[in-house]
Design an enzyme around this catalytic site. Sequence first.
Site, PDB file in Angstrom:
ATOM      1  N   LYS A 106       0.868  -1.191   0.000  1.00 46.89           N
ATOM      2  CA  LYS A 106       0.000   0.000   0.000  1.00 46.89           C
ATOM      3  C   LYS A 106       0.897   1.230   0.000  1.00 46.89           C
ATOM      4  O   LYS A 106       2.031   1.148   0.480  1.00 46.89           O
ATOM      5  CB  LYS A 106      -0.876   0.008   1.263  1.00 46.89           C
ATOM      6  CG  LYS A 106      -2.141   0.802   1.148  1.00 46.89           C
ATOM      7  CD  LYS A 106      -3.233   0.018   0.465  1.00 46.89           C
ATOM      8  CE  LYS A 106      -4.531   0.731   0.383  1.00 46.89           C
ATOM      9  NZ  LYS A 106      -5.597  -0.144  -0.133  1.00 46.89           N
ATOM     10  N   GLY A 218     -22.682   4.627   3.054  1.00 44.58           N
ATOM     11  CA  GLY A 218     -21.709   5.116   2.055  1.00 44.58           C
ATOM     12  C   GLY A 218     -22.215   4.772   0.678  1.00 44.58           C
ATOM     13  O   GLY A 218     -22.540   3.611   0.399  1.00 44.58           O
ATOM     14  N   GLY A 220     -20.634   5.517  -2.449  1.00 43.23           N
ATOM     15  CA  GLY A 220     -19.602   5.803  -3.453  1.00 43.23           C
ATOM     16  C   GLY A 220     -19.470   4.630  -4.394  1.00 43.23           C
ATOM     17  O   GLY A 220     -20.471   3.961  -4.708  1.00 43.23           O
ATOM     18  N   ASN A 221     -18.258   4.349  -4.829  1.00 46.39           N
ATOM     19  CA  ASN A 221     -18.056   3.254  -5.778  1.00 46.39           C
ATOM     20  C   ASN A 221     -18.588   1.925  -5.222  1.00 46.39           C
ATOM     21  O   ASN A 221     -19.447   1.282  -5.833  1.00 46.39           O
ATOM     22  CB  ASN A 221     -16.556   3.152  -6.117  1.00 46.39           C
ATOM     23  CG  ASN A 221     -16.254   1.977  -7.022  1.00 46.39           C
ATOM     24  OD1 ASN A 221     -16.555   0.832  -6.684  1.00 46.39           O
ATOM     25  ND2 ASN A 221     -15.689   2.235  -8.172  1.00 46.39           N
ATOM     26  N   ALA A 222     -18.075   1.516  -4.062  1.00 47.63           N
ATOM     27  CA  ALA A 222     -18.456   0.218  -3.505  1.00 47.63           C
ATOM     28  C   ALA A 222     -19.944   0.197  -3.139  1.00 47.63           C
ATOM     29  O   ALA A 222     -20.677  -0.723  -3.538  1.00 47.63           O
ATOM     30  CB  ALA A 222     -17.594  -0.080  -2.283  1.00 47.63           C
ATOM     31  N   GLY A 223     -20.416   1.206  -2.392  1.00 45.79           N
ATOM     32  CA  GLY A 223     -21.788   1.215  -1.900  1.00 45.79           C
ATOM     33  C   GLY A 223     -22.840   1.308  -2.983  1.00 45.79           C
ATOM     34  O   GLY A 223     -23.847   0.591  -2.954  1.00 45.79           O
TER      35      GLY A 223
HETATM   36  P1  NAD Z   1     -15.823   6.456  -2.435  1.00 46.55           P
HETATM   37  O1  NAD Z   1     -15.000   7.649  -2.101  1.00 46.55           O
HETATM   38  O2  NAD Z   1     -16.228   6.210  -3.841  1.00 46.55           O
HETATM   39  O3  NAD Z   1     -17.177   6.465  -1.547  1.00 46.55           O
HETATM   40  C1  NAD Z   1     -17.199   6.720  -0.173  1.00 46.55           C
HETATM   41  C2  NAD Z   1     -18.627   7.094   0.211  1.00 46.55           C
HETATM   42  O4  NAD Z   1     -18.710   7.185   1.625  1.00 46.55           O
HETATM   43  C3  NAD Z   1     -19.093   8.427  -0.333  1.00 46.55           C
HETATM   44  O5  NAD Z   1     -20.422   8.273  -0.790  1.00 46.55           O
HETATM   45  C4  NAD Z   1     -19.074   9.359   0.892  1.00 46.55           C
HETATM   46  O6  NAD Z   1     -20.032  10.397   0.811  1.00 46.55           O
HETATM   47  C5  NAD Z   1     -19.457   8.348   1.961  1.00 46.55           C
HETATM   48  N1  NAD Z   1     -19.153   8.747   3.348  1.00 46.55           N
HETATM   49  C6  NAD Z   1     -18.108   9.448   3.820  1.00 46.55           C
HETATM   50  N2  NAD Z   1     -18.249   9.603   5.147  1.00 46.55           N
HETATM   51  C7  NAD Z   1     -19.391   8.976   5.504  1.00 46.55           C
HETATM   52  C8  NAD Z   1     -20.074   8.764   6.732  1.00 46.55           C
HETATM   53  N3  NAD Z   1     -19.608   9.232   7.878  1.00 46.55           N
HETATM   54  N4  NAD Z   1     -21.227   8.065   6.712  1.00 46.55           N
HETATM   55  C9  NAD Z   1     -21.724   7.574   5.571  1.00 46.55           C
HETATM   56  N5  NAD Z   1     -21.122   7.735   4.384  1.00 46.55           N
HETATM   57  C10 NAD Z   1     -19.974   8.424   4.363  1.00 46.55           C
HETATM   58  O7  NAD Z   1     -15.012   5.224  -1.843  1.00 46.55           O
HETATM   59  P2  NAD Z   1     -15.115   3.687  -2.262  1.00 46.55           P
HETATM   60  O8  NAD Z   1     -14.101   3.406  -3.297  1.00 46.55           O
HETATM   61  O9  NAD Z   1     -16.531   3.294  -2.469  1.00 46.55           O
HETATM   62  O10 NAD Z   1     -14.557   3.019  -0.906  1.00 46.55           O
HETATM   63  C11 NAD Z   1     -15.370   2.922   0.243  1.00 46.55           C
HETATM   64  C12 NAD Z   1     -14.750   1.921   1.195  1.00 46.55           C
HETATM   65  O11 NAD Z   1     -14.610   0.674   0.513  1.00 46.55           O
HETATM   66  C13 NAD Z   1     -13.353   2.296   1.703  1.00 46.55           C
HETATM   67  O12 NAD Z   1     -13.189   1.790   2.999  1.00 46.55           O
HETATM   68  C14 NAD Z   1     -12.448   1.548   0.749  1.00 46.55           C
HETATM   69  O13 NAD Z   1     -11.171   1.284   1.325  1.00 46.55           O
HETATM   70  C15 NAD Z   1     -13.262   0.267   0.573  1.00 46.55           C
HETATM   71  N6  NAD Z   1     -12.886  -0.465  -0.637  1.00 46.55           N
HETATM   72  C16 NAD Z   1     -13.159   0.037  -1.867  1.00 46.55           C
HETATM   73  C17 NAD Z   1     -12.774  -0.669  -2.989  1.00 46.55           C
HETATM   74  C18 NAD Z   1     -13.074  -0.162  -4.376  1.00 46.55           C
HETATM   75  O14 NAD Z   1     -12.760  -0.900  -5.340  1.00 46.55           O
HETATM   76  N7  NAD Z   1     -13.667   0.981  -4.536  1.00 46.55           N
HETATM   77  C19 NAD Z   1     -12.104  -1.905  -2.848  1.00 46.55           C
HETATM   78  C20 NAD Z   1     -11.856  -2.399  -1.576  1.00 46.55           C
HETATM   79  C21 NAD Z   1     -12.262  -1.672  -0.470  1.00 46.55           C
END
Ligand code: NAD
Length: 417
Positions: A106, A218, A220-223
């Site tokens: 990382k 959340g 974002g991408n994952a959610g």
């Molecule tokens: P992202 O930045 O696309 O989305 C994050 C989301 O969380 C946003 O909608 C933001 O508004 C929201 N958020 C922030 N603070 C918040 C809170 N207090 N309560 C509720 N929502 C809140 O990020 P992502 O890529 O979706 O990643 C999210 C998590 O998933 C992280 O922990 C990341 O490490 C993990 N993850 C992501 C991937 C990936 O491929 N995207 C892979 C493995 C793990």
Amino acid sequence: MSDNTNTPFANFEKRVIDACAVLSCTDTESKKLLTPDRIIEDTVRLKTEKGEEQFDVYRVQFSNARGPYKGGIRFHPAADINEVKALAGMMAIKCAVVGVPLGGGKGGVQIDAKQYSKKDLEQVARGFARVLHEYIGPDKDIPAPDMYTNPETMAHILDEFEALEGKSVPGAITGKPIALGGSLGRGSATGQGGVYVLEEYVETHKLKREELTVAVEGFGNAGSNVAQLLHALGYTIVAVSDSRGGIYKKDGIDPYHVSKVKAEGKSVTDVYKEEEVEKISNDEFASVECDVLIPSALDNSLREDNADSVKASIILELANGPTTPEADEIFKKKNVHVIPDVLANAGGVVVSYFEWVQNRMHFYWTEEEVQEKLRPIMANAFHDMCSVSAQHGVSYREATYILAVERILEANRYRGR
Ligand code: NAD
């Protein structure tokens, strides 16, 4: 063991030490599993639009026992080496859990990306590639996107890396744009992998999807991906949230509609009329009425102070590190099944692995082929975890660490480490 209780690395350390105890590892073996192979720290000096600036750059190469180091790069102002070390270690565990031939790493750059123009960020990405050039590459260490980095950042790093190498090396980076050799299906891979795991859980426990309610923290991408995919399969998404708050709608939320509204720069709280939904604060979200809770935002969102109020009986961890060890103990007592991050969100790294394989073959798969290959990997890892959990009478999380530590140890032993 570290004195810093509750830091991300202390949490990681505790989980590895617990697995080592079950496997009767020697002290030397445990120490090796907890010590990164290499920590690289350097600086990049640039002329940004603000003037001459210097940024700290770092990369933790945790373990390459099972294959080249693999893991994301974040651009973050609080570039915290403790957290990155933990995330690098977790990547080694994650790759071992799903059985892909990669290690863990990382890294990042200490920068508040929101304060800089695209042009400046491109210079930072290129600086990162120059500083780390000798340490990265398809057979050494393969970076990918993480917080505040994206396919465009990966394109800049790759372009600089290839210029230094004097040849095309697409397998040096994953999470690239499709035009530069990215894999189809990478964008939704984390959510898709989580869905495949949940589907195995549902089948194993003979549950009915149509009867299951889901809350996604959340968006974002994952959610957003997991919400859309589960909705399409017949699950009812009753609650979603983002950084500005959450909403609850008993008869179901349409996540496609939420995505559309979010794309206009609005919050999930702006999607429905006030009388149609119940607003929930981020602090209350953990206790929302649902069967499946999917943390997909920050680490440590499920803690000692709110774990007891969780109503869900299944937690699918798409975020990294959303549950503290104290909350884990509470969930154990409450019989809440936590499907841990190192399995639940591993779909992203599995499709990164597919991208690396396709780059090396110079032969590319359709999105359907990617999904056909992803599903059995996630399903097998889920069943491996269940077998270890039953064999040792431990939680799913403990089982994933035992499974991964055993696999990394085996590789270390063959190497005489
Ligand atoms: P992202 O930045 O696309 O989305 C994050 C989301 O969380 C946003 O909608 C933001 O508004 C929201 N958020 C922030 N603070 C918040 C809170 N207090 N309560 C509720 N929502 C809140 O990020 P992502 O890529 O979706 O990643 C999210 C998590 O998933 C992280 O922990 C990341 O490490 C993990 N993850 C992501 C991937 C990936 O491929 N995207 C892979 C493995 C793990």
